[in-house]
Design a protein around this motif. Structure first.
Motif, PDB file in Angstrom:
ATOM      1  N   ARG A   1      -1.999   4.045   6.534  1.00 42.94           N
ATOM      2  CA  ARG A   1      -2.080   2.606   5.459  1.00 42.94           C
ATOM      3  C   ARG A   1      -1.159   2.481   4.564  1.00 42.94           C
TER       4      ARG A   1
ATOM      5  N   ALA B   1      -7.291  -5.711   3.763  1.00 42.43           N
ATOM      6  CA  ALA B   1      -6.857  -4.547   2.764  1.00 42.43           C
ATOM      7  C   ALA B   1      -7.510  -4.960   2.340  1.00 42.43           C
TER       8      ALA B   1
ATOM      9  N   LEU C   1       1.187  -1.131  -0.430  1.00 44.90           N
ATOM     10  CA  LEU C   1       0.033   0.365   0.135  1.00 44.90           C
ATOM     11  C   LEU C   1       0.745   1.041  -0.036  1.00 44.90           C
TER      12      LEU C   1
ATOM     13  N   ASP D   1      -4.546 -10.325   6.759  1.00 42.00           N
ATOM     14  CA  ASP D   1      -3.924  -9.018   6.950  1.00 42.00           C
ATOM     15  C   ASP D   1      -5.160  -8.465   5.567  1.00 42.00           C
TER      16      ASP D   1
ATOM     17  N   ILE E   1      -8.971  -1.235   0.318  1.00 39.79           N
ATOM     18  CA  ILE E   1      -7.200  -0.868   0.078  1.00 39.79           C
ATOM     19  C   ILE E   1      -7.071  -0.340  -0.455  1.00 39.79           C
TER      20      ILE E   1
END
Length: 181
Positions: A161, A175, A86, A171, A180
């Motif tokens: 983030r 996300a 990210l 995870d 995200i």
């Protein structure tokens, strides 16, 4: 994670390709540190550097990357872990800007009150000290950072983030579920 994080599909690419794409827009040269015998598919302008001493953890990988950056003539090197898909060009810029004027040896991100040492900028001259520390049995990034001058950049919101580590399948799902990715 149970599998190679670098090769994990992430959007239309792999996790590693996603990290490289984000950082290469802000940097003149990108080095990817990998284990011997490991094949990674990357653009031709990305330099792959083999970690000469496998199994010694992220501090050795960081030392290998800093050594490559120093050999290429760079006094500083931006570092991003493979499991930070990210990461954004904005965060890379914030950390680079924080390194420019200071006397710190390292500039690292802090998100949600936690140091993120694998999202930062390091003086390439630290490679020799890292090698010596590893030779003396130091394997912890945190312990190494306790010994050098560190400037911490506290990130919030979307910037925090950006340094999220994808360590487990949960995870990765979280996300993706929260939009995200």
């Amino acid at each position: 994670m149970g599998r190679d994080k670098a090769a994990l599909p992430w959007g239309a690419a792999t996790m590693l390709e996603t990290v490289v794409a984000a950082v290469r827009t802000a940097l003149p040269q990108v080095f990817v540190v990998t284990a011997a015998g490991r094949s990674v598919a990357l653009p031709a302008d990305v330099d792959v550097v083999v970690d000469p001493v496998p199994g010694q953890g992220p501090l050795r990988g960081l030392e290998t990357g800093l050594r490559a950056g120093g050999a290429a003539g760079y006094p500083w090197a931006f570092v991003a872990a493979t499991d930070m898909p990210l990461i954004t060009t904005r965060v890379v810029g914030l950390l680079l800007d924080a390194a420019a004027p200071g006397d710190a040896d390292a500039v690292i991100a802090v998100a949600e009150g936690r140091d993120q040492p694998l999202a930062g900028v390091y003086r390439t001259g630290l490679a020799g000290r890292m090698d010596a520390d590893i030779g003396a049995g130091v394997r912890s990034m945190r312990r190494f950072l306790d010994e050098v001058a560190v400037h911490r950049v506290v990130l919030g919101g979307a910037d925090a983030r950006a340094v999220f580590n994808v360590n487990t399948p949960a995870d990765a799902r979280d996300a993706r579920r929260h939009g995200i990715v």
